[in-house]
Design a protein around this motif. Structure first.
Motif, mmCIF file in Angstrom:
data_model
loop_
_atom_site.group_PDB
_atom_site.id
_atom_site.type_symbol
_atom_site.label_atom_id
_atom_site.label_comp_id
_atom_site.label_asym_id
_atom_site.label_seq_id
_atom_site.Cartn_x
_atom_site.Cartn_y
_atom_site.Cartn_z
ATOM 1 N N SER A 126 4.396 13.028 16.626
ATOM 2 C CA SER A 126 3.254 13.474 16.116
ATOM 3 C C SER A 126 2.510 13.459 15.361
ATOM 4 N N SER A 128 -0.280 13.140 15.760
ATOM 5 C CA SER A 128 -2.110 14.278 16.074
ATOM 6 C C SER A 128 -1.781 15.719 15.496
ATOM 7 N N GLU A 160 -5.182 22.312 18.604
ATOM 8 C CA GLU A 160 -5.416 21.298 19.813
ATOM 9 C C GLU A 160 -5.546 21.192 21.305
HETATM 10 MG MG MG Z 1 0.350 15.077 19.654
#
Ligand code: MG
Ligand code: ADP
Length: 380
Positions: A126, A128, A160
């Motif tokens: 993760s 992001s 996101e």
């Molecule tokens: Mg991600």
């Protein structure tokens, strides 16, 4: 001040505050976080750092050290990118400004951001979410505002989902914002609360990157397809899978596709494993907790159908090694990393042997990390 922070400040080139947010590894409860279920991630010492200084105008200027690129947007005029636009790193940053303004009404100030991270990209740890939460923390910091951590996490998830067009649940952003050193968190993703799940000091989480990369963003990613099938199961049941028992799902099997049934069954059993897992950790029964992780892998592989042969191999190899209590694929699936629970005094030898065996079986050099469990986001 660490050398990384020092170097970031030098690149930024003017007085700045530095913020960080971690990546994560998930121990139990995969694909449960968009069904209102439980999951059990831990924040890692890999993180994204953001040096931030205010501007007198309304521009957000972003410099990615790792991509060697700059981007600029006007905060007063943010346009959601087209769904079919190729995802760019700056979307994760701008998206957070967009969702914070939308959801909290906070008037953000223009800012210069210099961004660098050491969370492996696209590996299921993760990166992001760590970018989103670090940028959100930085933007709030320079606006002189604070929000509850769970609210920050929700705004980042919204970025996101709504700006990057990636269909993630809340787990990654929640743990990046709220993580606690030395602990996994057993998160109730519907209540948006979490219980500490202490990882014993004589154990280590060893993360091994299979180097198989996945695709998360975009409408037709593996993640999006899987998620649709989980949602089909929920739709057939008429409620969130959090509220469905295994028996009820089995009784309704002929109302949904085979894929939806198997995905749904994994979601229900894996969420239940989190509840059992936190009790085992509190009772200091590491051996049983390790077995639960391995059981979770079997469910992810056989029922959910989202493992890959490289990760299955890593899990098999790990379980044969000295000091390993359990092992599984972690993250959204179709590649990425495995996580193994290993006795601390065996961890170095475990990491070396696993890497060597994987290389001789596949020719690929896996990255292996003996992880520390870190705190969530904050000012450095
Ligand atoms: Mg991600
Ligand atoms: P992950 O499983 O690592 O979260 P994603 O595909 O969801 O994989 O996110 C990876 C993307 O996040 C990268 O392609 C990039 O756009 C962004 N990102 C991650 N880390 C950084 C970074 N250090 N600097 C800039 N962008 C980053």
């Amino acid at each position: 001040m660490t050398a990384r922070v020092q170097e970031l400040l030098e690149r930024h080139g003017r007085a700045a505050a530095v913020y960080q947010a971690p990546g994560r590894v998930n121990l139990l409860g995969e694909h449960t976080d968009y069904s209102g279920g439980f999951c059990m991630p831990a924040a890692l010492s890999f993180n994204t750092l953001v040096a931030a200084s205010p501007r007198s105008d309304s521009l957000l200027r972003m410099h990615s050290v790792d991509f060697g690129e700059w981007a600029e947007v006007n905060l007063r005029n943010l346009q959601v990118p087209a769904k079919d636009a190729p995802t760019k790193w700056n979307f994760y940053c701008e998206g957070v400004a967009w969702s914070l303004a939308q959801e909290t009404g906070i008037a953000l100030k223009g800012a210069d951001l210099t961004i660098t991270g050491n969370v492996p990209l696209g590996a299921g740890l993760s990166s992001s979410a760590s970018v989103e939460v670090a940028v959100a923390t930085a933007l709030l910091g320079i606006a002189g505002q604070t929000l509850p951590k769970a609210t920050v996490a929700l705004a980042c998830q919204r970025a996101e989902n709504g700006y990057v067009h990636g269909s993630c649940g809340i787990m990654d952003q929640y743990i990046s914002a709220c993580g606690v050193k030395g602990n996994a968190l057993a998160i109730d993703t519907r209540a948006m609360t979490a219980e500490l799940a202490p990882i014993p000091e004589d154990l280590r989480l060893v993360v091994c990157n299979s180097m198989v990369t996945h695709k998360v963003a975009g409408a037709e990613s593996d993640y999006a397809i899987v998620r649709r099938e989980v949602e089909e199961a929920a739709h057939a049941m008429g409620r969130q899978l959090r509220d469905v028992s295994l028996d009820e799902l089995v009784a309704a099997r002929n109302t949904m596709s085979d894929e939806a049934f198997h995905r749904g069954r994994h979601v229900i059993t894996d969420s239940a494993r989190v509840v059992r897992g936190v009790a085992l950790l509190k009772a200091n029964d590491s051996a049983a907790f390790g077995r639960l992780m391995t059981e979770a892998h079997a469910s992810f592989r056989d029922d959910f159908g989202a493992s890959c042969k490289e990760c299955d191999l890593l899990v098999e190899m790990a379980l044969e090694l000295e000091g390993c209590l359990g092992s599984r694929l972690t993250g959204g699936g179709f590649g990425g990393c495995t996580v193994s629970l290993v006795k601390a005094d065996a961890a170095s030898a475990f990491a070396e042997t696993l890497q060597a065996e994987y290389k001789s079986a596949t020719g690929v050099v896996a990255q292996v990390f003996i992880c520390e469990i870190a705190d969530g986001a904050g000012k450095v």
